[in-house]
Design a protein around this motif. Structure first.
Motif, PDB file in Angstrom:
ATOM      1  N   ASP A  36       0.823  -1.211   0.000  1.00  0.00           N
ATOM      2  CA  ASP A  36       0.000   0.000   0.000  1.00  0.00           C
ATOM      3  C   ASP A  36       0.857   1.261   0.000  1.00  0.00           C
ATOM      4  OD1 ASP A  36      -2.253  -1.603   0.021  1.00  0.00           O
ATOM      5  OD2 ASP A  36      -2.602  -1.381   2.187  1.00  0.00           O
ATOM      6  N   LYS A  37       1.922   1.247   0.807  1.00  0.00           N
ATOM      7  CA  LYS A  37       2.810   2.411   0.888  1.00  0.00           C
ATOM      8  C   LYS A  37       3.494   2.666  -0.454  1.00  0.00           C
ATOM      9  CE  LYS A  37       6.317   4.388   3.863  1.00  0.00           C
ATOM     10  NZ  LYS A  37       7.014   4.265   5.129  1.00  0.00           N
ATOM     11  N   ASP A  40       1.025   3.934  -3.117  1.00  0.00           N
ATOM     12  CA  ASP A  40       0.704   5.346  -2.932  1.00  0.00           C
ATOM     13  C   ASP A  40       1.751   6.235  -3.601  1.00  0.00           C
ATOM     14  OD1 ASP A  40      -1.574   4.743  -1.493  1.00  0.00           O
ATOM     15  OD2 ASP A  40      -0.640   5.084   0.474  1.00  0.00           O
ATOM     16  N   VAL A  41       3.015   5.870  -3.432  1.00  0.00           N
ATOM     17  CA  VAL A  41       4.101   6.633  -4.054  1.00  0.00           C
ATOM     18  C   VAL A  41       4.018   6.533  -5.573  1.00  0.00           C
ATOM     19  CG1 VAL A  41       6.598   6.737  -4.366  1.00  0.00           C
ATOM     20  CG2 VAL A  41       5.635   6.438  -2.086  1.00  0.00           C
ATOM     21  N   LYS A  43       1.431   5.836  -7.507  1.00  0.00           N
ATOM     22  CA  LYS A  43       0.262   6.547  -8.038  1.00  0.00           C
ATOM     23  C   LYS A  43       0.502   8.047  -8.082  1.00  0.00           C
ATOM     24  CE  LYS A  43      -3.064   3.073  -6.553  1.00  0.00           C
ATOM     25  NZ  LYS A  43      -4.062   2.714  -5.539  1.00  0.00           N
ATOM     26  N   LYS A  44       1.244   8.553  -7.107  1.00  0.00           N
ATOM     27  CA  LYS A  44       1.506   9.987  -7.036  1.00  0.00           C
ATOM     28  C   LYS A  44       2.596  10.415  -8.017  1.00  0.00           C
ATOM     29  CE  LYS A  44       3.825  11.582  -3.537  1.00  0.00           C
ATOM     30  NZ  LYS A  44       4.980  12.382  -3.510  1.00  0.00           N
TER      31      LYS A  44
END
Length: 79
Positions: A36-37, A40-41, A43-44
């Motif tokens: 998940d972490k 998130d990176v 996707k950003k």
């Protein structure tokens, strides 16, 4: 983990590659929370790769051998 994430944007391709491998290993070791972490990176930040100009292999090699492309840039010692 923060260092590997920062290294995903390094100027040196092998540093970026090693960071990606290390993050993959961390996902395998730490499971869904790490996934998940990292996601998130990605996707950003991953979409910023689309801002880079497309380059053929010939263009890449030409740029690598072009002294003007490398003048007044930061110098790295990999030895």
């Amino acid at each position: 983990v923060t260092r590997w994430i920062e290294q995903l944007t390094d100027q040196i391709w092998s540093v970026r590659e090693d960071a990606a491998v290390a993050l993959g290993d961390a996902i395998e070791a730490y499971g869904p929370a790490m996934m998940d972490k990292v996601m998130d990176v990605l996707k950003k930040d991953l979409s910023s790769a689309k801002l880079e100009p497309a380059m053929t292999r010939e263009e890449y090699l030409k740029r690598q051998n072009d002294i003007d492309s490398h003048t007044n840039n930061q110098l790295y010692s990999c030895g």
